[in-house]
Scaffold this active site. Structure first.
Site, PDB file in Angstrom:
ATOM      1  N   HIS A 300       0.797  -1.079   0.081  1.00 22.57           N
ATOM      2  CA  HIS A 300      -0.055  -0.169   0.043  1.00 22.57           C
ATOM      3  C   HIS A 300       0.896   1.176  -0.052  1.00 22.57           C
ATOM      4  O   HIS A 300       1.629   1.481   1.085  1.00 22.57           O
ATOM      5  CB  HIS A 300      -0.843  -0.074   1.191  1.00 22.57           C
ATOM      6  CG  HIS A 300      -1.956   1.171   1.354  1.00 22.57           C
ATOM      7  ND1 HIS A 300      -1.693   2.404   1.460  1.00 22.57           N
ATOM      8  CD2 HIS A 300      -3.242   0.839   1.040  1.00 22.57           C
ATOM      9  CE1 HIS A 300      -2.644   2.954   1.661  1.00 22.57           C
ATOM     10  NE2 HIS A 300      -3.626   2.241   1.319  1.00 22.57           N
ATOM     11  N   HIS A 343      -1.076   2.078  11.683  1.00 26.07           N
ATOM     12  CA  HIS A 343      -0.085   3.039  11.756  1.00 26.07           C
ATOM     13  C   HIS A 343       0.024   4.175  12.925  1.00 26.07           C
ATOM     14  O   HIS A 343      -1.000   4.497  13.526  1.00 26.07           O
ATOM     15  CB  HIS A 343       0.400   3.558  10.310  1.00 26.07           C
ATOM     16  CG  HIS A 343      -0.804   4.746   9.959  1.00 26.07           C
ATOM     17  ND1 HIS A 343      -1.855   4.137   9.506  1.00 26.07           N
ATOM     18  CD2 HIS A 343      -0.506   6.112   9.952  1.00 26.07           C
ATOM     19  CE1 HIS A 343      -2.475   5.493   9.024  1.00 26.07           C
ATOM     20  NE2 HIS A 343      -1.855   6.671   9.344  1.00 26.07           N
ATOM     21  N   GLU A 349      -3.418  14.128  11.818  1.00 30.33           N
ATOM     22  CA  GLU A 349      -4.294  13.745  10.640  1.00 30.33           C
ATOM     23  C   GLU A 349      -5.585  14.157  11.020  1.00 30.33           C
ATOM     24  O   GLU A 349      -6.334  13.444  11.929  1.00 30.33           O
ATOM     25  CB  GLU A 349      -4.235  12.298  10.316  1.00 30.33           C
ATOM     26  CG  GLU A 349      -2.888  11.889   9.802  1.00 30.33           C
ATOM     27  CD  GLU A 349      -2.906  10.261   9.638  1.00 30.33           C
ATOM     28  OE1 GLU A 349      -4.058   9.644   9.534  1.00 30.33           O
ATOM     29  OE2 GLU A 349      -1.855   9.619   9.534  1.00 30.33           O
ATOM     30  N   HIS A 372      -6.496  12.091  14.313  1.00 34.22           N
ATOM     31  CA  HIS A 372      -5.698  11.140  14.996  1.00 34.22           C
ATOM     32  C   HIS A 372      -4.200  12.009  15.050  1.00 34.22           C
ATOM     33  O   HIS A 372      -3.741  12.372  14.209  1.00 34.22           O
ATOM     34  CB  HIS A 372      -5.478   9.907  14.166  1.00 34.22           C
ATOM     35  CG  HIS A 372      -6.809   9.298  13.863  1.00 34.22           C
ATOM     36  ND1 HIS A 372      -7.247   8.850  12.792  1.00 34.22           N
ATOM     37  CD2 HIS A 372      -7.672   8.322  14.784  1.00 34.22           C
ATOM     38  CE1 HIS A 372      -8.330   8.176  12.665  1.00 34.22           C
ATOM     39  NE2 HIS A 372      -8.412   8.075  14.212  1.00 34.22           N
ATOM     40  N   HIS A 378      -3.698   4.177  14.979  1.00 35.22           N
ATOM     41  CA  HIS A 378      -5.083   4.156  14.147  1.00 35.22           C
ATOM     42  C   HIS A 378      -4.827   3.284  13.153  1.00 35.22           C
ATOM     43  O   HIS A 378      -3.845   2.768  12.743  1.00 35.22           O
ATOM     44  CB  HIS A 378      -5.473   5.513  13.709  1.00 35.22           C
ATOM     45  CG  HIS A 378      -4.760   6.480  12.906  1.00 35.22           C
ATOM     46  ND1 HIS A 378      -3.677   6.951  13.330  1.00 35.22           N
ATOM     47  CD2 HIS A 378      -4.938   6.581  11.653  1.00 35.22           C
ATOM     48  CE1 HIS A 378      -3.018   7.670  12.439  1.00 35.22           C
ATOM     49  NE2 HIS A 378      -3.922   7.436  11.277  1.00 35.22           N
TER      50      HIS A 378
HETATM   51 FE   LIG Z   1      -3.347   7.936   9.245  1.00 33.55          FE
END
Ligand SMILES: [Fe+2]
Length: 460
Positions: A300, A343, A349, A372, A378
Protein backbone atom coordinates in the site's frame (compact mmCIF):
# COMPACT_ATOMS: atom_id res chain seq x y z
CA UNK A 1 -25.21 29.62 -13.80
CA UNK A 2 -22.31 29.06 -16.18
CA UNK A 3 -19.30 31.10 -15.16
CA UNK A 4 -16.11 31.55 -17.14
CA UNK A 5 -12.76 30.70 -15.58
CA UNK A 6 -9.07 31.18 -16.24
CA UNK A 7 -7.18 27.88 -16.26
CA UNK A 8 -3.70 27.25 -14.83
CA UNK A 9 -1.62 27.49 -11.69
CA UNK A 10 1.16 29.89 -10.82
CA UNK A 11 0.68 31.87 -13.98
CA UNK A 12 -0.03 35.54 -14.47
CA UNK A 13 -3.67 36.16 -15.41
CA UNK A 14 -5.55 39.21 -16.59
CA UNK A 15 -9.27 39.78 -16.93
CA UNK A 16 -11.57 42.73 -17.62
CA UNK A 17 -15.36 42.86 -17.29
CA UNK A 18 -15.45 45.98 -19.47
CA UNK A 19 -13.27 46.11 -22.58
CA UNK A 20 -10.53 48.70 -22.19
CA UNK A 21 -10.68 48.81 -18.38
CA UNK A 22 -7.27 47.21 -17.95
CA UNK A 23 -4.34 49.62 -18.34
CA UNK A 24 -1.79 48.54 -20.93
CA UNK A 25 1.95 48.81 -20.50
CA UNK A 26 1.89 49.93 -16.88
CA UNK A 27 0.17 49.12 -13.59
CA UNK A 28 -0.55 52.54 -12.17
CA UNK A 29 -1.04 55.14 -14.89
CA UNK A 30 -1.68 58.74 -14.00
CA UNK A 31 -5.16 58.37 -15.42
CA UNK A 32 -6.68 54.92 -15.23
CA UNK A 33 -9.24 54.01 -17.92
CA UNK A 34 -12.77 55.13 -16.90
CA UNK A 35 -11.21 56.91 -13.88
CA UNK A 36 -11.04 53.60 -12.02
CA UNK A 37 -8.80 53.33 -8.99
CA UNK A 38 -5.65 51.20 -9.28
CA UNK A 39 -4.99 49.16 -6.14
CA UNK A 40 -2.41 46.46 -5.46
CA UNK A 41 -2.98 43.56 -3.08
CA UNK A 42 0.21 41.78 -2.03
CA UNK A 43 0.13 38.05 -1.34
CA UNK A 44 3.82 37.93 -0.41
CA UNK A 45 6.38 40.46 0.76
CA UNK A 46 7.42 42.93 -1.94
CA UNK A 47 10.88 41.41 -1.96
CA UNK A 48 9.90 37.72 -2.10
CA UNK A 49 11.78 35.88 -4.85
CA UNK A 50 10.10 36.14 -8.23
CA UNK A 51 9.29 32.40 -8.25
CA UNK A 52 7.05 32.70 -5.18
CA UNK A 53 6.07 36.37 -5.38
CA UNK A 54 2.30 36.87 -5.47
CA UNK A 55 0.36 40.09 -6.09
CA UNK A 56 -2.65 41.34 -7.98
CA UNK A 57 -3.52 44.75 -9.41
CA UNK A 58 -7.22 45.64 -9.22
CA UNK A 59 -9.01 48.45 -11.08
CA UNK A 60 -12.12 49.39 -9.12
CA UNK A 61 -14.92 51.92 -8.77
CA UNK A 62 -13.81 52.96 -5.29
CA UNK A 63 -10.60 52.24 -3.41
CA UNK A 64 -10.89 49.77 -0.52
CA UNK A 65 -9.80 52.48 1.88
CA UNK A 66 -13.21 54.21 1.73
CA UNK A 67 -14.83 52.74 4.80
CA UNK A 68 -15.82 53.55 8.37
CA UNK A 69 -13.79 52.96 11.49
CA UNK A 70 -13.38 49.29 12.46
CA UNK A 71 -15.68 48.14 15.22
CA UNK A 72 -15.12 44.89 17.17
CA UNK A 73 -17.39 41.98 16.37
CA UNK A 74 -17.86 38.84 18.42
CA UNK A 75 -17.74 35.27 17.10
CA UNK A 76 -17.74 32.86 20.01
CA UNK A 77 -17.20 29.71 17.93
CA UNK A 78 -14.23 30.91 15.86
CA UNK A 79 -10.73 30.34 17.29
CA UNK A 80 -7.37 31.49 15.91
CA UNK A 81 -5.04 30.90 18.87
CA UNK A 82 -4.10 27.45 20.14
CA UNK A 83 -1.05 28.40 22.16
CA UNK A 84 -0.60 28.27 25.92
CA UNK A 85 -3.89 27.33 27.52
CA UNK A 86 -5.91 28.40 24.47
CA UNK A 87 -6.25 24.88 23.06
CA UNK A 88 -7.09 21.53 24.59
CA UNK A 89 -4.45 18.82 24.22
CA UNK A 90 -5.88 15.46 23.15
CA UNK A 91 -4.16 12.13 22.49
CA UNK A 92 -7.22 9.87 22.02
CA UNK A 93 -8.59 8.78 18.67
CA UNK A 94 -11.49 11.17 18.08
CA UNK A 95 -14.45 11.22 15.73
CA UNK A 96 -17.39 13.53 15.26
CA UNK A 97 -20.71 13.14 13.46
CA UNK A 98 -21.71 15.76 10.88
CA UNK A 99 -23.02 19.12 11.96
CA UNK A 100 -26.82 19.07 11.60
CA UNK A 101 -28.10 20.69 8.42
CA UNK A 102 -29.98 23.85 9.28
CA UNK A 103 -33.63 24.03 8.23
CA UNK A 104 -34.61 26.30 5.35
CA UNK A 105 -34.50 29.93 6.42
CA UNK A 106 -37.38 32.33 5.90
CA UNK A 107 -36.87 35.90 4.69
CA UNK A 108 -33.73 37.43 6.14
CA UNK A 109 -33.52 34.97 9.02
CA UNK A 110 -31.01 32.20 9.37
CA UNK A 111 -27.27 31.71 9.82
CA UNK A 112 -24.85 32.77 7.11
CA UNK A 113 -21.52 31.12 6.23
CA UNK A 114 -19.40 33.36 8.43
CA UNK A 115 -21.63 33.08 11.47
CA UNK A 116 -21.97 29.35 10.79
CA UNK A 117 -18.24 28.63 11.21
CA UNK A 118 -17.24 26.58 14.24
CA UNK A 119 -13.60 25.76 15.03
CA UNK A 120 -12.69 22.12 15.70
CA UNK A 121 -8.93 22.23 16.25
CA UNK A 122 -5.73 23.99 15.32
CA UNK A 123 -2.11 24.75 16.10
CA UNK A 124 -0.02 27.85 16.68
CA UNK A 125 -1.72 31.18 16.26
CA UNK A 126 -2.72 33.66 13.62
CA UNK A 127 -0.57 36.36 15.22
CA UNK A 128 2.58 34.25 15.05
CA UNK A 129 1.93 33.40 11.34
CA UNK A 130 2.70 29.81 12.31
CA UNK A 131 -0.02 27.21 12.49
CA UNK A 132 -3.48 26.48 11.21
CA UNK A 133 -7.10 26.12 12.20
CA UNK A 134 -9.71 23.63 11.04
CA UNK A 135 -13.33 24.70 11.05
CA UNK A 136 -16.70 23.26 10.08
CA UNK A 137 -19.58 25.29 8.69
CA UNK A 138 -23.34 24.92 8.40
CA UNK A 139 -25.49 27.75 7.07
CA UNK A 140 -28.90 28.47 5.64
CA UNK A 141 -28.69 32.18 4.80
CA UNK A 142 -26.69 34.06 2.19
CA UNK A 143 -24.10 36.77 2.81
CA UNK A 144 -24.86 38.70 -0.37
CA UNK A 145 -28.48 39.37 0.58
CA UNK A 146 -27.19 40.87 3.80
CA UNK A 147 -24.62 42.90 1.88
CA UNK A 148 -21.97 41.26 3.99
CA UNK A 149 -18.46 40.17 3.03
CA UNK A 150 -15.41 38.72 4.75
CA UNK A 151 -11.69 39.38 4.46
CA UNK A 152 -9.20 37.27 6.39
CA UNK A 153 -5.86 38.91 7.18
CA UNK A 154 -4.87 35.83 9.19
CA UNK A 155 -4.33 33.46 6.30
CA UNK A 156 -5.64 31.46 3.37
CA UNK A 157 -8.91 29.53 3.49
CA UNK A 158 -9.43 26.19 1.77
CA UNK A 159 -13.17 25.49 1.69
CA UNK A 160 -14.40 21.93 1.14
CA UNK A 161 -18.16 21.87 0.53
CA UNK A 162 -19.78 18.61 1.64
CA UNK A 163 -23.49 19.41 1.20
CA UNK A 164 -24.81 22.12 -1.07
CA UNK A 165 -23.08 23.93 -3.92
CA UNK A 166 -21.59 27.34 -3.12
CA UNK A 167 -21.47 30.61 -5.00
CA UNK A 168 -18.28 32.31 -3.82
CA UNK A 169 -18.24 35.97 -4.80
CA UNK A 170 -14.78 37.55 -4.58
CA UNK A 171 -13.20 40.83 -5.53
CA UNK A 172 -11.71 39.09 -8.56
CA UNK A 173 -14.92 37.42 -9.71
CA UNK A 174 -17.27 34.58 -8.88
CA UNK A 175 -16.77 30.82 -8.53
CA UNK A 176 -19.41 28.13 -8.33
CA UNK A 177 -18.14 25.32 -6.15
CA UNK A 178 -19.97 22.03 -5.84
CA UNK A 179 -19.37 19.21 -3.35
CA UNK A 180 -16.44 17.32 -4.84
CA UNK A 181 -14.73 20.60 -5.68
CA UNK A 182 -12.69 22.81 -3.34
CA UNK A 183 -11.95 26.52 -3.40
CA UNK A 184 -9.02 28.50 -1.99
CA UNK A 185 -9.48 32.16 -1.05
CA UNK A 186 -6.18 33.68 -0.08
CA UNK A 187 -5.30 36.11 2.69
CA UNK A 188 -6.94 39.57 2.43
CA UNK A 189 -9.11 38.81 -0.59
CA UNK A 190 -12.64 39.99 0.19
CA UNK A 191 -15.36 37.44 -0.51
CA UNK A 192 -18.88 36.27 0.34
CA UNK A 193 -20.31 32.75 0.42
CA UNK A 194 -23.85 31.91 -0.63
CA UNK A 195 -25.72 28.78 -1.61
CA UNK A 196 -25.39 28.43 -5.37
CA UNK A 197 -28.88 27.07 -5.79
CA UNK A 198 -31.80 28.89 -4.26
CA UNK A 199 -35.05 27.12 -3.53
CA UNK A 200 -36.70 24.93 -0.99
CA UNK A 201 -34.19 22.75 0.81
CA UNK A 202 -31.34 23.85 -1.42
CA UNK A 203 -30.00 26.72 0.65
CA UNK A 204 -28.80 24.57 3.54
CA UNK A 205 -25.07 23.95 3.15
CA UNK A 206 -22.37 22.20 5.15
CA UNK A 207 -18.63 21.67 4.80
CA UNK A 208 -15.09 21.97 6.10
CA UNK A 209 -12.53 24.81 6.13
CA UNK A 210 -8.75 24.73 6.50
CA UNK A 211 -7.21 28.05 7.52
CA UNK A 212 -3.44 28.34 7.15
CA UNK A 213 -1.69 31.01 9.20
CA UNK A 214 1.65 30.67 7.39
CA UNK A 215 3.05 33.33 5.07
CA UNK A 216 3.41 30.75 2.29
CA UNK A 217 0.45 29.65 0.21
CA UNK A 218 -1.02 26.28 -0.70
CA UNK A 219 0.26 24.94 -4.02
CA UNK A 220 0.04 21.65 -5.93
CA UNK A 221 2.30 18.94 -4.50
CA UNK A 222 5.58 18.22 -6.29
CA UNK A 223 5.49 15.18 -8.56
CA UNK A 224 9.00 13.85 -7.94
CA UNK A 225 9.56 10.52 -9.70
CA UNK A 226 5.97 10.55 -10.96
CA UNK A 227 7.24 12.82 -13.71
CA UNK A 228 5.86 15.77 -15.61
CA UNK A 229 2.24 14.63 -15.56
CA UNK A 230 -0.24 13.31 -13.05
CA UNK A 231 -1.52 14.13 -9.57
CA UNK A 232 -2.99 17.66 -9.63
CA UNK A 233 -2.63 19.08 -13.16
CA UNK A 234 -2.06 22.82 -13.47
CA UNK A 235 -4.74 23.24 -16.12
CA UNK A 236 -7.41 22.00 -13.71
CA UNK A 237 -7.04 24.96 -11.36
CA UNK A 238 -9.70 27.50 -12.30
CA UNK A 239 -9.59 31.20 -11.41
CA UNK A 240 -12.51 33.62 -11.72
CA UNK A 241 -12.89 36.23 -14.41
CA UNK A 242 -13.50 39.87 -13.53
CA UNK A 243 -17.03 40.62 -12.34
CA UNK A 244 -18.33 43.70 -10.57
CA UNK A 245 -21.52 45.27 -9.26
CA UNK A 246 -22.13 49.02 -9.19
CA UNK A 247 -24.20 49.15 -6.02
CA UNK A 248 -24.25 51.86 -3.41
CA UNK A 249 -25.82 51.68 0.05
CA UNK A 250 -24.75 50.13 3.31
CA UNK A 251 -22.33 47.22 3.03
CA UNK A 252 -20.30 45.60 5.78
CA UNK A 253 -16.95 43.86 5.46
CA UNK A 254 -16.00 41.71 8.42
CA UNK A 255 -12.25 41.34 8.76
CA UNK A 256 -10.27 38.93 10.91
CA UNK A 257 -6.82 39.98 12.01
CA UNK A 258 -4.79 38.58 14.88
CA UNK A 259 -7.69 36.26 15.59
CA UNK A 260 -10.08 39.13 16.28
CA UNK A 261 -13.04 40.16 14.18
CA UNK A 262 -13.87 43.72 13.22
CA UNK A 263 -16.49 45.26 10.98
CA UNK A 264 -15.97 48.15 8.61
CA UNK A 265 -18.94 49.75 6.94
CA UNK A 266 -18.92 50.94 3.35
CA UNK A 267 -21.37 52.95 1.28
CA UNK A 268 -20.76 50.76 -1.77
CA UNK A 269 -20.25 47.12 -2.64
CA UNK A 270 -16.71 45.78 -2.13
CA UNK A 271 -17.22 43.74 -5.31
CA UNK A 272 -16.48 46.63 -7.64
CA UNK A 273 -13.31 45.45 -9.40
CA UNK A 274 -13.87 46.01 -13.12
CA UNK A 275 -10.54 44.55 -14.24
CA UNK A 276 -7.52 42.88 -12.68
CA UNK A 277 -4.21 41.25 -13.50
CA UNK A 278 -1.75 39.29 -11.42
CA UNK A 279 -0.89 35.91 -9.95
CA UNK A 280 -2.76 36.19 -6.64
CA UNK A 281 -6.33 35.09 -7.20
CA UNK A 282 -8.78 32.58 -5.72
CA UNK A 283 -9.07 29.25 -7.46
CA UNK A 284 -11.20 26.15 -7.44
CA UNK A 285 -10.28 22.55 -8.21
CA UNK A 286 -12.44 19.54 -9.05
CA UNK A 287 -11.18 16.59 -7.01
CA UNK A 288 -12.45 14.20 -9.70
CA UNK A 289 -9.69 15.57 -11.94
CA UNK A 290 -6.95 14.26 -9.62
CA UNK A 291 -4.75 11.72 -11.48
CA UNK A 292 -4.08 9.26 -8.68
CA UNK A 293 -1.11 6.91 -8.84
CA UNK A 294 -0.55 3.88 -6.63
CA UNK A 295 1.29 0.57 -6.37
CA UNK A 296 0.84 -1.80 -9.31
CA UNK A 297 2.81 -4.63 -7.70
CA UNK A 298 2.50 -5.15 -3.95
CA UNK A 299 1.92 -3.12 -0.80
CA UNK A 300 0.00 0.00 0.00
CA UNK A 301 1.58 3.26 -1.06
CA UNK A 302 1.80 5.95 1.61
CA UNK A 303 -1.16 8.37 1.46
CA UNK A 304 1.18 11.25 0.61
CA UNK A 305 0.84 10.09 -2.99
CA UNK A 306 -2.70 11.47 -2.90
CA UNK A 307 -1.64 15.01 -1.92
CA UNK A 308 -3.48 17.65 -3.94
CA UNK A 309 -2.19 20.83 -2.27
CA UNK A 310 0.69 21.38 0.10
CA UNK A 311 2.29 24.14 2.08
CA UNK A 312 5.97 23.44 2.77
CA UNK A 313 7.75 23.96 6.06
CA UNK A 314 11.43 24.77 6.61
CA UNK A 315 12.10 21.08 7.32
CA UNK A 316 12.92 19.35 4.02
CA UNK A 317 10.15 16.99 2.92
CA UNK A 318 7.91 17.81 5.87
CA UNK A 319 4.85 19.84 5.03
CA UNK A 320 3.43 22.45 7.33
CA UNK A 321 0.13 21.13 6.05
CA UNK A 322 -1.02 18.84 3.24
CA UNK A 323 -4.45 18.45 1.69
CA UNK A 324 -4.76 14.84 0.50
CA UNK A 325 -7.74 12.94 -0.85
CA UNK A 326 -8.85 9.31 -1.01
CA UNK A 327 -10.89 9.28 -4.20
CA UNK A 328 -12.62 6.48 -6.10
CA UNK A 329 -9.78 4.44 -7.66
CA UNK A 330 -8.62 1.05 -8.80
CA UNK A 331 -6.73 -1.02 -6.26
CA UNK A 332 -4.60 -3.73 -7.83
CA UNK A 333 -1.73 -4.59 -5.46
CA UNK A 334 -1.53 -8.39 -5.18
CA UNK A 335 -1.12 -10.33 -1.92
CA UNK A 336 -1.62 -7.02 -0.18
CA UNK A 337 -3.73 -5.63 2.61
CA UNK A 338 -5.37 -3.01 0.43
CA UNK A 339 -7.02 -0.55 2.85
CA UNK A 340 -4.89 2.00 4.72
CA UNK A 341 -2.66 0.09 7.11
CA UNK A 342 -2.32 0.33 10.89
CA UNK A 343 0.12 3.07 11.75
CA UNK A 344 1.33 5.80 14.05
CA UNK A 345 2.30 9.03 12.33
CA UNK A 346 4.72 11.79 13.25
CA UNK A 347 2.13 14.10 11.65
CA UNK A 348 -1.39 14.89 12.87
CA UNK A 349 -4.28 13.75 10.69
CA UNK A 350 -7.70 15.43 10.53
CA UNK A 351 -10.05 13.64 8.13
CA UNK A 352 -13.40 14.41 6.58
CA UNK A 353 -15.70 12.55 4.20
CA UNK A 354 -17.35 14.39 1.31
CA UNK A 355 -19.57 11.62 0.02
CA UNK A 356 -20.01 7.87 0.25
CA UNK A 357 -17.75 5.80 2.47
CA UNK A 358 -14.09 5.39 3.41
CA UNK A 359 -12.35 2.08 2.79
CA UNK A 360 -10.82 1.80 6.27
CA UNK A 361 -13.86 2.68 8.38
CA UNK A 362 -17.37 1.33 8.16
CA UNK A 363 -18.67 3.85 10.66
CA UNK A 364 -17.27 7.01 9.05
CA UNK A 365 -20.22 8.92 7.58
CA UNK A 366 -20.29 11.73 5.01
CA UNK A 367 -19.98 15.09 6.74
CA UNK A 368 -18.24 13.54 9.74
CA UNK A 369 -14.70 14.23 10.96
CA UNK A 370 -11.93 12.41 12.79
CA UNK A 371 -8.64 13.35 14.39
CA UNK A 372 -5.63 11.14 15.01
CA UNK A 373 -3.03 13.34 16.58
CA UNK A 374 0.73 12.93 16.38
CA UNK A 375 1.69 9.40 17.47
CA UNK A 376 -1.88 8.25 18.10
CA UNK A 377 -2.30 4.66 16.82
CA UNK A 378 -5.04 4.13 14.25
CA UNK A 379 -6.01 2.04 11.26
CA UNK A 380 -8.89 0.08 9.79
CA UNK A 381 -11.74 -0.87 12.10
CA UNK A 382 -12.60 -4.48 12.77
CA UNK A 383 -15.12 -4.87 9.95
CA UNK A 384 -12.78 -3.30 7.38
CA UNK A 385 -9.87 -5.42 8.62
CA UNK A 386 -11.77 -8.70 8.36
CA UNK A 387 -13.08 -7.84 4.89
CA UNK A 388 -9.58 -6.91 3.71
CA UNK A 389 -7.82 -10.08 4.86
CA UNK A 390 -10.52 -12.21 3.23
CA UNK A 391 -10.58 -10.26 -0.04
CA UNK A 392 -9.46 -11.80 -3.33
CA UNK A 393 -6.42 -9.73 -4.32
CA UNK A 394 -5.61 -11.72 -7.47
CA UNK A 395 -7.59 -9.23 -9.55
CA UNK A 396 -7.97 -5.44 -9.48
CA UNK A 397 -10.92 -4.04 -7.55
CA UNK A 398 -12.51 -0.64 -7.96
CA UNK A 399 -13.03 1.37 -4.81
CA UNK A 400 -15.95 3.51 -5.94
CA UNK A 401 -17.46 4.10 -2.56
CA UNK A 402 -16.68 7.76 -1.89
CA UNK A 403 -14.18 10.57 -1.45
CA UNK A 404 -12.51 11.23 1.88
CA UNK A 405 -9.85 13.85 2.52
CA UNK A 406 -7.16 14.61 5.07
CA UNK A 407 -5.61 17.77 6.44
CA UNK A 408 -2.21 16.47 7.56
CA UNK A 409 0.14 18.69 9.53
CA UNK A 410 3.45 18.40 11.31
CA UNK A 411 1.98 20.50 14.13
CA UNK A 412 0.22 18.78 17.05
CA UNK A 413 -3.42 19.78 16.85
CA UNK A 414 -5.26 21.13 19.86
CA UNK A 415 -9.02 20.98 20.22
CA UNK A 416 -11.49 23.80 20.60
CA UNK A 417 -13.87 23.66 23.53
CA UNK A 418 -16.66 22.65 21.15
CA UNK A 419 -14.70 19.72 19.70
CA UNK A 420 -13.60 18.50 23.13
CA UNK A 421 -17.10 18.56 24.61
CA UNK A 422 -18.22 14.92 24.82
CA UNK A 423 -21.76 16.10 25.53
CA UNK A 424 -22.44 17.58 22.09
CA UNK A 425 -24.65 15.80 19.59
CA UNK A 426 -21.72 15.35 17.17
CA UNK A 427 -19.12 13.86 19.54
CA UNK A 428 -18.82 10.12 18.83
CA UNK A 429 -18.15 8.58 22.24
CA UNK A 430 -18.16 5.05 20.74
CA UNK A 431 -15.42 5.60 18.17
CA UNK A 432 -12.58 4.08 20.16
CA UNK A 433 -14.52 0.80 20.43
CA UNK A 434 -14.19 0.11 16.71
CA UNK A 435 -10.89 -1.72 17.22
CA UNK A 436 -11.95 -3.77 20.28
CA UNK A 437 -12.90 -6.87 18.30
CA UNK A 438 -9.67 -7.18 16.32
CA UNK A 439 -8.49 -10.78 16.86
CA UNK A 440 -5.17 -11.27 18.61
CA UNK A 441 -2.54 -13.16 16.62
CA UNK A 442 -1.88 -16.64 18.06
CA UNK A 443 1.49 -18.28 17.64
CA UNK A 444 1.60 -22.09 17.32
CA UNK A 445 2.55 -23.81 20.61
CA UNK A 446 5.40 -25.82 19.06
CA UNK A 447 7.03 -22.86 17.34
CA UNK A 448 10.82 -22.90 17.39
CA UNK A 449 12.38 -19.72 18.72
CA UNK A 450 15.75 -18.46 19.81
CA UNK A 451 16.72 -19.19 23.40
CA UNK A 452 17.31 -16.21 25.64
CA UNK A 453 20.97 -15.38 25.64
CA UNK A 454 21.68 -17.38 22.50
CA UNK A 455 24.68 -16.14 20.59
CA UNK A 456 23.76 -14.11 17.51
CA UNK A 457 25.18 -15.48 14.24
CA UNK A 458 28.72 -14.27 13.62
CA UNK A 459 30.04 -13.02 10.32
CA UNK A 460 32.77 -15.09 8.73
FE1 LIG B 1 -3.42 7.84 9.29
Amino acid sequence: MRLRYLSGFGGHFESEAVPGALPRGQNSPQLVPFALYAEQLSGTAFTAPRSINRRVWMYRLDPSVKHSRHLPRAHAALQSDFTGTAGIVAADQLRWRPLPLLPGAVGGEGVDWLDGLVTMCGAGSAESKEGLAIHLYAFNAGMRARRRAFSNADGDLLIVPQHGALLVTTELGRLEVEPGEVVVVQRNITFAVDAAVCGEGASSCRGYVLETFYAAHLAPAERGPVGANGLAEERDFLHPTAWYEDITGAHVVTVKTGGRLFERARSHSPFDVVAWHGNYAPFKYDLARFRAVNSVTVDHTDPSVFTVLTLPSAEPGSAAVDFAIFPPRWMCAERTFRPPYFHRNCMAEFMGLIHGGYDAKVGFVAGGSSLHNIGTPHGPDEASYRAAIEADTSTPAKFAGGTAFMFETRAPLRLSGFAADEGTAIFDTEYRNCWDGLPRAVLPANLEHMEDGAEPPRCA
